[in-house]
Design a protein around this motif. Sequence first.
Motif, PDB file in Angstrom:
ATOM      1  N   MET A  89      -2.928  -0.216  -8.135  1.00  0.00           N
ATOM      2  CA  MET A  89      -3.047   1.236  -7.905  1.00  0.00           C
ATOM      3  C   MET A  89      -1.718   1.920  -8.186  1.00  0.00           C
ATOM      4  N   ALA A  90      -1.792   3.059  -8.841  1.00  0.00           N
ATOM      5  CA  ALA A  90      -0.556   3.764  -9.222  1.00  0.00           C
ATOM      6  C   ALA A  90       0.123   4.355  -7.991  1.00  0.00           C
ATOM      7  N   ASP A  91       1.440   4.524  -8.063  1.00  0.00           N
ATOM      8  CA  ASP A  91       2.176   5.123  -6.954  1.00  0.00           C
ATOM      9  C   ASP A  91       1.779   6.590  -6.776  1.00  0.00           C
ATOM     10  N   PHE A  92       1.958   7.081  -5.560  1.00  0.00           N
ATOM     11  CA  PHE A  92       1.694   8.491  -5.288  1.00  0.00           C
ATOM     12  C   PHE A  92       2.963   9.301  -5.520  1.00  0.00           C
ATOM     13  N   SER A  93       2.840  10.378  -6.282  1.00  0.00           N
ATOM     14  CA  SER A  93       3.968  11.284  -6.496  1.00  0.00           C
ATOM     15  C   SER A  93       3.864  12.418  -5.473  1.00  0.00           C
ATOM     16  N   THR A  94       4.946  13.180  -5.290  1.00  0.00           N
ATOM     17  CA  THR A  94       4.932  14.262  -4.292  1.00  0.00           C
ATOM     18  C   THR A  94       3.759  15.222  -4.506  1.00  0.00           C
ATOM     19  N   SER A  95       3.319  15.374  -5.756  1.00  0.00           N
ATOM     20  CA  SER A  95       2.203  16.304  -5.995  1.00  0.00           C
ATOM     21  C   SER A  95       0.884  15.736  -5.481  1.00  0.00           C
ATOM     22  N   ASP A  96       0.826  14.421  -5.224  1.00  0.00           N
ATOM     23  CA  ASP A  96      -0.385  13.814  -4.656  1.00  0.00           C
ATOM     24  C   ASP A  96      -0.370  13.831  -3.137  1.00  0.00           C
ATOM     25  N   PHE A  97       0.778  14.180  -2.551  1.00  0.00           N
ATOM     26  CA  PHE A  97       0.913  14.086  -1.096  1.00  0.00           C
ATOM     27  C   PHE A  97      -0.117  14.974  -0.400  1.00  0.00           C
ATOM     28  N   LYS A  98      -0.784  14.413   0.607  1.00  0.00           N
ATOM     29  CA  LYS A  98      -1.705  15.197   1.424  1.00  0.00           C
ATOM     30  C   LYS A  98      -1.956  14.428   2.718  1.00  0.00           C
ATOM     31  N   ASN A  99      -2.487  15.122   3.692  1.00  0.00           N
ATOM     32  CA  ASN A  99      -2.764  14.464   4.967  1.00  0.00           C
ATOM     33  C   ASN A  99      -3.769  13.337   4.774  1.00  0.00           C
ATOM     34  N   GLY A 100      -3.529  12.237   5.464  1.00  0.00           N
ATOM     35  CA  GLY A 100      -4.463  11.117   5.405  1.00  0.00           C
ATOM     36  C   GLY A 100      -4.084  10.075   4.367  1.00  0.00           C
ATOM     37  N   LEU A 101      -3.121  10.409   3.493  1.00  0.00           N
ATOM     38  CA  LEU A 101      -2.700   9.459   2.466  1.00  0.00           C
ATOM     39  C   LEU A 101      -2.035   8.250   3.132  1.00  0.00           C
ATOM     40  N   LYS A 102      -2.418   7.044   2.686  1.00  0.00           N
ATOM     41  CA  LYS A 102      -1.846   5.829   3.290  1.00  0.00           C
ATOM     42  C   LYS A 102      -0.843   5.230   2.314  1.00  0.00           C
ATOM     43  N   VAL A 103       0.390   5.120   2.778  1.00  0.00           N
ATOM     44  CA  VAL A 103       1.485   4.710   1.893  1.00  0.00           C
ATOM     45  C   VAL A 103       2.371   3.677   2.576  1.00  0.00           C
ATOM     46  N   MET A 104       3.211   3.022   1.767  1.00  0.00           N
ATOM     47  CA  MET A 104       4.202   2.105   2.319  1.00  0.00           C
ATOM     48  C   MET A 104       5.490   2.881   2.566  1.00  0.00           C
ATOM     49  N   LEU A 105       6.038   2.750   3.773  1.00  0.00           N
ATOM     50  CA  LEU A 105       7.289   3.428   4.096  1.00  0.00           C
ATOM     51  C   LEU A 105       8.181   2.422   4.811  1.00  0.00           C
ATOM     52  N   ASP A 106       9.340   2.162   4.243  1.00  0.00           N
ATOM     53  CA  ASP A 106      10.282   1.195   4.817  1.00  0.00           C
ATOM     54  C   ASP A 106       9.597  -0.136   5.121  1.00  0.00           C
ATOM     55  N   GLY A 107       8.697  -0.562   4.250  1.00  0.00           N
ATOM     56  CA  GLY A 107       8.073  -1.869   4.407  1.00  0.00           C
ATOM     57  C   GLY A 107       6.865  -1.918   5.319  1.00  0.00           C
ATOM     58  N   ASP A 108       6.523  -0.785   5.930  1.00  0.00           N
ATOM     59  CA  ASP A 108       5.353  -0.748   6.815  1.00  0.00           C
ATOM     60  C   ASP A 108       4.313   0.225   6.271  1.00  0.00           C
ATOM     61  N   PRO A 109       3.031  -0.039   6.556  1.00  0.00           N
ATOM     62  CA  PRO A 109       2.020   0.943   6.161  1.00  0.00           C
ATOM     63  C   PRO A 109       2.106   2.172   7.069  1.00  0.00           C
ATOM     64  N   ALA A 110       1.905   3.347   6.483  1.00  0.00           N
ATOM     65  CA  ALA A 110       1.996   4.585   7.247  1.00  0.00           C
ATOM     66  C   ALA A 110       0.972   5.567   6.717  1.00  0.00           C
ATOM     67  N   VAL A 111       0.566   6.507   7.570  1.00  0.00           N
ATOM     68  CA  VAL A 111      -0.379   7.539   7.141  1.00  0.00           C
ATOM     69  C   VAL A 111       0.321   8.889   7.220  1.00  0.00           C
ATOM     70  N   MET A 112       0.063   9.734   6.205  1.00  0.00           N
ATOM     71  CA  MET A 112       0.693  11.055   6.159  1.00  0.00           C
ATOM     72  C   MET A 112      -0.061  11.981   7.106  1.00  0.00           C
ATOM     73  N   ILE A 113       0.667  12.654   7.994  1.00  0.00           N
ATOM     74  CA  ILE A 113      -0.026  13.554   8.918  1.00  0.00           C
ATOM     75  C   ILE A 113       0.400  15.010   8.719  1.00  0.00           C
ATOM     76  N   GLU A 114       1.459  15.227   7.943  1.00  0.00           N
ATOM     77  CA  GLU A 114       1.862  16.608   7.654  1.00  0.00           C
ATOM     78  C   GLU A 114       2.654  16.588   6.362  1.00  0.00           C
ATOM     79  N   ASN A 115       2.436  17.591   5.515  1.00  0.00           N
ATOM     80  CA  ASN A 115       3.174  17.673   4.257  1.00  0.00           C
ATOM     81  C   ASN A 115       3.507  19.124   4.012  1.00  0.00           C
TER      82      ASN A 115
END
Lengths: 189, 333
Positions: free
Chosen positions: A1-27
């Motif tokens: 799966m391709a990486d998410f760019s800032t233009s793809d950012f939205k609430n609910g997006l699940k991404v890797m942050l500092d080696g851990d899975p994280a969900v975006m809750i505000e952008n």
Amino acid sequence: MADFSTSDFKNGLKVMLDGDPAVMIENEFVKPGKGQAFNRVKLRNLKTGRVIERTFKQNETLEPADVADMDMQYLYNDGVEWHFMQPESFEQYTADINVVGDAKKWLKEQDVCIITLYNGSPLSVTPPNSVVLKIVETDPGVRGDTSGGGGKPATLETGAVVRVPLFVQTDELIKVDTRTGEYISRVKE
Amino acid sequence: MSKSSPEASWRPSCDQTALRARALTLKRIRRFFDERGVLEVETPLLGQSAGTDPHLYPFVSQYRRPGQTVGVDYYLQTSPEFAMKRLLASGSGSIYQICKAFRNEESGRHHNPEFTLLEWYRIGFGLDQLMDEIEALFVVLFDGKRDLGSSKRVPYRKLFEQWVGVDPIHADWSEFAECARRCDLSEATAICGEDRMIWLDLLFSHIVQPQLELGRVYFVYDYPACLPSLARKKPGGEAVVERVEIFLDGLELGNGFHELADPVEQDMRFDGDLVVRRQLGLPLPPKDQRLLGALAKGLPDCSGMAIGLDRLLMLMTGCSHIEQVLAFPVSRS
């Protein structure tokens, strides 16, 4: 799966942050009128639950996290681990206390809950929004009280303690909201 | 807010109160400038040249004369500044305009790619007189909407030092990085590198703006010379330019300059922008020769201000999202 760019950012997006899975809750898109644009983002670490604030420059990217929610039936607890089954494939998963966490007090055998899988292993357990559980212990209520004002503590079959109206008795079934831990109603068998 | 069911998406995203607040505001602005003898003007939204500002992305379209098959690139304006300066140089006297401006890649709680600007130029004004006029305008516009405390005028450097703790003009990258670490913004080092402009934008927007007192208009003036845009250098050798920004509730509302009138300096700033654009791999728009021509003829000494009307309406009516003051934001256009 391709990486998410800032233009793809939205609430609910699940991404890797500092080696851990994280969900975006505000952008929040931040841009001084004559200056550089940033995305100011809040993410929840899906392992620890901690909320992290982070700023990204436009076109920065984040790796997607291999995280999926799946409905599973809770089977039993063997004293150490909790066992779940995917009802279509009959595939079984086990989770320890770190994964089950607070959800353990709402887990009743046969109930269907949501298991969040990370790289194929359970990461967290979300119980159904409401569950029906039996009261195993509560003080005898005052006769004639049907108002529900005041209330008393009741211990449920899973070990959870909730406040119930005075008229509710031991061995009765009650419906509880697992998100707030509040009594909803009595349930007839 | 951007997600709505298809059957409801024909509806405006703002309510009737917001529509009426906008109509009243437009009426009040026109009366305000009319009473002060400032002339309302219109300039093209669609133009042959775009600005060179490296952080603004214009919408591009193609213009074809009748029968022509291959078009020529035309741009929707990101601001009416150049055209209005050509009018000033031609002897228009003080002018104002209420118009749409378009900025691609800008969308969020405080941004819609198409937005309304109030822009005006006052001949003979310095920044102090301009700030006086904005105060008077806000008294009129906020009347019956919201009570504002008395406004504050603060030099950029003072405000920056107060909240960030370093001198924005002389501090080096390691000092900026240290401040960022203290404020839990460690990622800033990777974002800003050794670019003072980005450091200042990031630290100001993340650390200073949230500290500004709610309900009070701030005029932040004397910007560091590395953030000049189209402002004059302040005489006296200080490394600042005569630029002022308006903030209310921590939100940037407007930007103004004691306008740069020297065509040689203007040409150099165009070139400076183009150097940055080349480094960033951005398109290289032609320099607006018509603006340079007007400056060569002579721009009268003046100050100008541009205010985002949609944001102003948000702050007047207590809305937290720009879509609440727009009939049809880009997602419903």
